[in-house]
Design a protein around this motif. Structure first.
Motif, PDB file in Angstrom:
ATOM      1  N   GLY A 301       0.345  -0.997  -0.021  1.00 18.58           N
ATOM      2  CA  GLY A 301       0.010   0.155  -0.285  1.00 18.58           C
ATOM      3  C   GLY A 301       0.947   1.012   0.169  1.00 18.58           C
ATOM      4  N   PHE A 302       0.332   2.100  -0.852  1.00 17.46           N
ATOM      5  CA  PHE A 302       0.709   3.847  -0.734  1.00 17.46           C
ATOM      6  C   PHE A 302      -0.037   4.809  -0.617  1.00 17.46           C
ATOM      7  N   SER A 303       0.216   6.029   0.359  1.00 15.61           N
ATOM      8  CA  SER A 303      -0.769   6.936   0.560  1.00 15.61           C
ATOM      9  C   SER A 303      -0.842   8.029  -0.678  1.00 15.61           C
ATOM     10  N   LEU A 304      -1.922   8.423  -1.519  1.00 14.52           N
ATOM     11  CA  LEU A 304      -2.491   8.889  -1.910  1.00 14.52           C
ATOM     12  C   LEU A 304      -1.949  10.136  -1.948  1.00 14.52           C
ATOM     13  N   VAL A 311      -6.069   8.748   6.025  1.00 14.40           N
ATOM     14  CA  VAL A 311      -5.356   8.582   4.634  1.00 14.40           C
ATOM     15  C   VAL A 311      -5.825   7.882   4.258  1.00 14.40           C
ATOM     16  N   LEU A 312      -5.515   7.967   2.275  1.00 17.91           N
ATOM     17  CA  LEU A 312      -6.798   7.371   1.416  1.00 17.91           C
ATOM     18  C   LEU A 312      -4.791   6.169   0.733  1.00 17.91           C
ATOM     19  N   VAL A 349      -6.022   3.313 -17.000  1.00 10.50           N
ATOM     20  CA  VAL A 349      -5.024   4.088 -17.144  1.00 10.50           C
ATOM     21  C   VAL A 349      -5.048   5.396 -16.110  1.00 10.50           C
ATOM     22  N   TYR A 350      -6.426   5.656 -15.579  1.00  8.87           N
ATOM     23  CA  TYR A 350      -6.441   6.615 -13.790  1.00  8.87           C
ATOM     24  C   TYR A 350      -5.855   6.063 -13.197  1.00  8.87           C
ATOM     25  N   GLU A 351      -6.248   4.735 -12.773  1.00  7.52           N
ATOM     26  CA  GLU A 351      -5.359   3.835 -11.483  1.00  7.52           C
ATOM     27  C   GLU A 351      -4.484   3.852 -11.788  1.00  7.52           C
ATOM     28  N   SER A 352      -4.080   3.427 -12.474  1.00  7.18           N
ATOM     29  CA  SER A 352      -2.103   3.748 -12.832  1.00  7.18           C
ATOM     30  C   SER A 352      -1.169   4.817 -12.532  1.00  7.18           C
ATOM     31  N   LEU A 353      -2.100   5.847 -12.888  1.00  5.18           N
ATOM     32  CA  LEU A 353      -1.334   6.986 -12.963  1.00  5.18           C
ATOM     33  C   LEU A 353      -1.761   7.306 -10.816  1.00  5.18           C
ATOM     34  N   ALA A 354      -2.274   6.980 -10.634  1.00  5.01           N
ATOM     35  CA  ALA A 354      -2.709   7.421  -8.791  1.00  5.01           C
ATOM     36  C   ALA A 354      -2.074   6.195  -8.362  1.00  5.01           C
ATOM     37  N   ARG A 357       1.770   7.935  -9.031  1.00  3.02           N
ATOM     38  CA  ARG A 357       1.850   9.353  -7.906  1.00  3.02           C
ATOM     39  C   ARG A 357       1.987   8.819  -6.528  1.00  3.02           C
ATOM     40  N   ALA A 358       1.094   7.378  -6.595  1.00  4.61           N
ATOM     41  CA  ALA A 358       1.276   7.390  -4.590  1.00  4.61           C
ATOM     42  C   ALA A 358       3.234   6.694  -4.512  1.00  4.61           C
ATOM     43  N   ALA A 359       3.592   5.734  -5.481  1.00  3.47           N
ATOM     44  CA  ALA A 359       4.465   5.047  -4.923  1.00  3.47           C
ATOM     45  C   ALA A 359       6.308   6.492  -5.519  1.00  3.47           C
ATOM     46  N   GLY A 360       5.666   7.049  -6.171  1.00  3.39           N
ATOM     47  CA  GLY A 360       7.020   8.344  -6.669  1.00  3.39           C
ATOM     48  C   GLY A 360       7.542   7.107  -7.477  1.00  3.39           C
ATOM     49  N   VAL A 361       7.086   6.852  -8.392  1.00  2.00           N
ATOM     50  CA  VAL A 361       7.397   6.039  -9.728  1.00  2.00           C
ATOM     51  C   VAL A 361       6.956   6.842 -10.877  1.00  2.00           C
TER      52      VAL A 361
END
Length: 431
Positions: A301-304, A311-312, A349-354, A357-361
């Motif tokens: 899990g990563f915090s978005l 925390v989301l 696509v939207y899920e992958s972008l999230a 961005r949450a993982a910083g990659v």
């Protein structure tokens, strides 16, 4: 008058089968409304047992049937069964059952069974139940010389004293002898009753006579055992590790691989898998094997951001690299078509972008099973990028992955190696 013969009808997942209702009605000798009722009941069992929100089975007014997202052996009635071929396998290929069964075992138990246990001589004339039964029997006979035994207490009546006597029995012995408790080391135990019960379930299901006989011999060798209807996975003691694969498979048989059919005292299994979760588990396991010794983490899990001050978190399927500094994200997807074309759905696509961005990659790879309709099979695990999406510095590569041949000798090892190679090549290509 309805037929008493069991008919198995093959159809493909995610494909419309025209006039299937009338075909099934003719085979079973039943009216079409009754067959429709049986189909709806089967769909409802899928909803209840597999956690679906809506029926994965659709019937048109013309009797066309479509089953989405599940594959395997689904029992409709004592006369009718459906063999549902996954979309990434070819029902015309005599080896599709072996590939499906290997994928099922890998995703459910994470275990690798030796090839000779899967490559039974039922490829062209058999069915999934026979394949499972043959595998179960072969695993048993491979281990039976080192029996699965445990200590247990038993009460016996005998004039020869070899156990702990009941004080009352000394003064007033039974006609058969003194009542006494003995500690014995034998094969009557929890583990064997699971294995014996699985054999009992499969005996009436196996269409191959030799397989049924082997299962019957196996059950007789284990007798006497208590019959059970369900079980859960447990780890056997280390001294019996060679029995673990057989026990795991027996648990899956008793639990119906997700779906069972029961009428009166008939308890016949259906080997039905939820294909999106099966595909996800297969990809995760293959990447762990293929990318070793690189760190591979599942469902990290990563915090978005925050939702109502909480925390989301978002959770991609696979994270490659150290926990605090991942380098690549991988997600397993199952739906490969959008409006009739091979494409990534916008929601993915939207899920992958999230995720990124949450993982910083800045790199993410989506893995889709290559449909059998795309042509002849290539090497197991071989990949092909069919779409690339770029948003600023972030890039998403969508890949098709060949699944056929996973049950061949070293098939899963080839699948893992080729999948890992394709993922790493795509990452290097995007840098």
């Amino acid at each position: 008058m309805s037929s008493t013969t069991l008919h198995r009808v093959r159809l493909a997942e995610n494909r419309e089968e025209t006039r299937l209702v009338s075909r099934l009605a003719q085979l079973a000798g039943q009216p079409e409304p009754e067959v429709e009722r049986l189909l709806f009941q089967a769909g409802q069992r899928l909803v209840n047992l597999l956690g679906y929100e809506r029926l994965p089975l659709r019937i048109s007014s013309a009797g066309t049937v479509r089953i989405d997202g599940v594959a395997g052996l689904l029992r409709l009635s004592p006369q009718l069964e459906l063999e549902i071929v996954p979309k990434f396998l070819d029902g015309a290929d005599p080896d599709w059952r072996q590939d499906f069964f290997r994928v099922a075992l890998l995703s459910r138990t994470g275990k690798l069974l030796p090839r000779e246990h899967l490559r039974a001589d039922v490829a062209t004339r058999g069915d999934l139940a026979t394949l499972v039964g043959r595998t179960l029997a072969n695993l048993y006979w491979a281990s039976h010389r080192r029996p699965l035994r445990e200590y247990r207490s038993r009460t016996v009546y005998d004039y020869a004293v070899v156990g702990d006597l009941d004080p009352v029995g000394i003064v007033l012995p039974d006609a058969e002898g003194f009542r006494q408790t003995q500690l014995v080391f034998d094969h009557v135990n929890f583990w064997n009753e699971i294995i014996s019960s699985a054999a009992s379930v499969l005996i009436p299901e196996a269409q191959d006579g030799e397989t049924a006989r082997q299962l019957l011999r196996m059950r007789q060798a284990l007798a006497p055992q208590r019959e059970v209807r369900s079980a859960r996975h447990r780890k056997l003691p280390n001294r019996y590790h060679h029995w673990q694969s057989l026990y795991d498979l027996s648990v899956e048989v008793l639990n119906g691989f997700g779906v069972g059919y029961q009428e009166k005292h008939l308890n016949a299994p259906g080997y039905v898998m939820v294909m999106w979760s099966t595909w996800q588990q297969l990809c995760e396991l293959a990447l762990r094997v293929g990318l070793a010794p690189t760190e591979v983490h599942s469902s990290m899990g990563f915090s978005l951001g925050k939702r109502d001050s909480k925390v989301l978190k978002v959770t991609p399927d696979v994270t490659v690299g150290p926990r605090d500094a991942p380098t690549l994200l991988v997600d397993a997807k199952y739906r490969t078509r959008l409006n009739g074309k091979l494409s990534v759905d916008n929601s993915d696509v939207y899920e992958s972008l999230a995720f990124m961005r949450a993982a910083g990659v800045q790199r993410m790879i989506l893995l889709y099973p290559r449909p059998a309709s795309h042509g002849d099979p290539t090497e197991p695990g071989s990949t092909q990028i069919f779409q690339t999406i770029e948003v600023g510095e972030e890039r998403i590569d969508a890949m098709l992955v060949e699944c056929r041949g996973v049950s061949l000798t070293q098939g899963f090892e080839s699948f893992s190696r080729n999948l890992a190679s394709g993922v790493m090549d795509a990452q290097l290509l995007s840098n």
